[in-house]
Design an enzyme around this catalytic site. Structure first.
Site, PDB file in Angstrom:
ATOM      1  N   LYS A 163       0.821  -1.217   0.000  1.00  0.00           N
ATOM      2  CA  LYS A 163       0.000   0.000   0.000  1.00  0.00           C
ATOM      3  C   LYS A 163       0.853   1.265   0.000  1.00  0.00           C
ATOM      4  O   LYS A 163       2.007   1.261   0.399  1.00  0.00           O
ATOM      5  CB  LYS A 163      -0.993  -0.060   1.160  1.00  0.00           C
ATOM      6  CG  LYS A 163      -2.075  -1.103   0.822  1.00  0.00           C
ATOM      7  CD  LYS A 163      -3.352  -0.975   1.536  1.00  0.00           C
ATOM      8  CE  LYS A 163      -4.357  -1.948   0.887  1.00  0.00           C
ATOM      9  NZ  LYS A 163      -5.354  -2.437   1.812  1.00  0.00           N
TER      10      LYS A 163
ATOM     11  N   ARG B 102      -3.377 -10.105   4.500  1.00  0.00           N
ATOM     12  CA  ARG B 102      -3.753 -10.235   3.079  1.00  0.00           C
ATOM     13  C   ARG B 102      -2.588  -9.717   2.245  1.00  0.00           C
ATOM     14  O   ARG B 102      -2.255  -8.542   2.319  1.00  0.00           O
ATOM     15  CB  ARG B 102      -5.035  -9.428   2.829  1.00  0.00           C
ATOM     16  CG  ARG B 102      -5.575  -9.522   1.419  1.00  0.00           C
ATOM     17  CD  ARG B 102      -6.860  -8.708   1.278  1.00  0.00           C
ATOM     18  NE  ARG B 102      -7.349  -8.702  -0.081  1.00  0.00           N
ATOM     19  CZ  ARG B 102      -6.870  -7.915  -1.047  1.00  0.00           C
ATOM     20  NH1 ARG B 102      -5.900  -7.069  -0.793  1.00  0.00           N
ATOM     21  NH2 ARG B 102      -7.368  -7.983  -2.269  1.00  0.00           N
TER      22      ARG B 102
HETATM   23  N1  PMM Z   1      -7.268  -4.039   0.110  1.00  0.00           N
HETATM   24  C1  PMM Z   1      -7.518  -4.095  -1.208  1.00  0.00           C
HETATM   25  C2  PMM Z   1      -8.550  -4.887  -1.716  1.00  0.00           C
HETATM   26  N2  PMM Z   1      -9.288  -5.665  -0.903  1.00  0.00           N
HETATM   27  N3  PMM Z   1      -9.794  -6.415   1.266  1.00  0.00           N
HETATM   28  C3  PMM Z   1      -9.572  -6.385   2.571  1.00  0.00           C
HETATM   29  N4  PMM Z   1     -10.320  -7.139   3.404  1.00  0.00           N
HETATM   30  N5  PMM Z   1      -8.597  -5.603   3.127  1.00  0.00           N
HETATM   31  C4  PMM Z   1      -7.800  -4.813   2.372  1.00  0.00           C
HETATM   32  O1  PMM Z   1      -6.943  -4.120   2.934  1.00  0.00           O
HETATM   33  C5  PMM Z   1      -8.013  -4.810   0.958  1.00  0.00           C
HETATM   34  C6  PMM Z   1      -9.038  -5.635   0.433  1.00  0.00           C
HETATM   35  C7  PMM Z   1      -6.715  -3.242  -2.136  1.00  0.00           C
HETATM   36  O2  PMM Z   1      -5.502  -3.861  -2.432  1.00  0.00           O
HETATM   37  P1  PMM Z   1      -5.246  -4.724  -3.770  1.00  0.00           P
HETATM   38  O3  PMM Z   1      -5.661  -3.854  -4.941  1.00  0.00           O
HETATM   39  O4  PMM Z   1      -3.801  -5.001  -3.752  1.00  0.00           O
HETATM   40  O5  PMM Z   1      -6.073  -5.971  -3.731  1.00  0.00           O
END
Ligand code: PMM
Length: 290
Positions: free
Chosen positions: A236, A271
């Site tokens: 992030k 995650r």
């Molecule tokens: N961040 C992203 C997408 N989905 N879901 C949860 N539960 N927590 C998060 O921090 C989260 C998420 C955005 O990141 P990405 O584009 O790398 O998937």
């Protein structure tokens, strides 16, 4: 350090879960790893890499083989400025990947990253066992879907909408407000019959770098709210800002540092994009008694 005993309840059979009363109980120790597979052209972290279903399934299988606890499949980018995706397009991206992964890797636990009740239903029927909603299950129809399907959900914290969330992130006390809003969202979900709820502070979702830091430092408090805590710091922007790395795909070391920090304070899941590195690091951390 504390040996955290983690539990997640489902009313639908779930790979690795034991029968428990009228449902199933998944138990694990310490901090597990949720691998990210974005079947999108435009996610900030891995956009376009897994848009072809075969590439997404191969990436997911590699993550599972590397020791992931969950594979999170998403079909709609939540990046500010991302083009909104119609539910049928989102389903066309996600469902074939979930179905193929279920067929090729029957023991895999699959999560679907969606806010759409129809996509959630189709993905669960295809083999997903967890609904991950960055909008915190604020849509009653999504709560009903999870309750009817008998699947637990990730309630992630977000005010407003992903497209505009960065305009004016404002909190008087970010930790107190996120705690209160997550508590309320969890109660609403459980009252509506969702079998269990994983909480997530929603790092980067309408939060500044200072907000994200405060929430990471409050991991122990967030982990004590009831139900497992998921933290998603992977790649992030805040990490890039602090570590001095503008390219998201080069932020895995920064992600690992943040995730070991939260693992030590009770997070149940992180995650992540780089599953293999996280699984290795967490195994060593546990071996050392972390
Ligand atoms: N961040 C992203 C997408 N989905 N879901 C949860 N539960 N927590 C998060 O921090 C989260 C998420 C955005 O990141 P990405 O584009 O790398 O998937």
């Amino acid at each position: 350090m504390i040996a955290h005993d983690q539990r997640l309840r489902s009313r639908r059979p779930l790979a690795g879960a034991e029968r428990d009363g009228d449902g199933y109980l998944l138990r694990w120790q310490g901090c597990g790893v949720m691998g990210v597979v974005n079947v999108t052209p435009d996610s900030f972290s891995d956009g376009g890499r897994h848009l072809a279903p075969a590439a997404a399934v191969a990436a997911a299988r590699a993550q599972w083989a590397a020791g992931a606890t969950w594979i999170d499949v998403g079909g709609a980018s939540t990046r500010p400025g991302a083009t909104p995706v119609a539910a049928d397009v989102e389903a066309e991206r996600v469902v074939p990947v979930v179905r193929a992964l279920r067929a090729e890797e029957p023991g895999a636990r699959i999560s679907v990253d969606t806010s759409d009740p129809g996509v959630a239903r189709a993905a669960v029927v295809a083999g997903a066992g967890l609904v991950n909603d960055v909008r915190g299950l604020r849509d009653p129809a999504l709560r009903v879907a999870c309750a009817e399907l008998g699947v637990p959900a990730v309630v992630s914290h977000l005010r407003g909408e992903p497209a505009t969330m960065h305009h004016a992130p404002a909190f008087d006390d970010v930790v107190a407000e996120v705690v209160a809003e997550l508590r309320a969202a969890r109660s609403l979900a459980l009252d509506d019959g969702v079998p269990d709820v994983v909480l997530d502070p929603g790092l980067g979702f309408g939060k500044t770098t200072a907000h994200n830091r405060a929430l990471l430092r409050a991991t122990a408090e967030l982990a004590g709210l009831g139900g497992p805590l998921l933290v998603g710091a992977s790649r992030k922007r805040s990490l890039g800002e602090v570590a001095g790395e503008p390219v998201p795909e080069r932020r895995d070391a920064a992600s690992l540092a943040a995730h070991l920090y939260v693992a030590a304070r009770g997070a149940a899941l992180v995650r992540v994009h780089d599953v293999a590195a996280h699984v290795q690091a967490l195994r060593i951390w546990r071996w050392l008694g972390g």
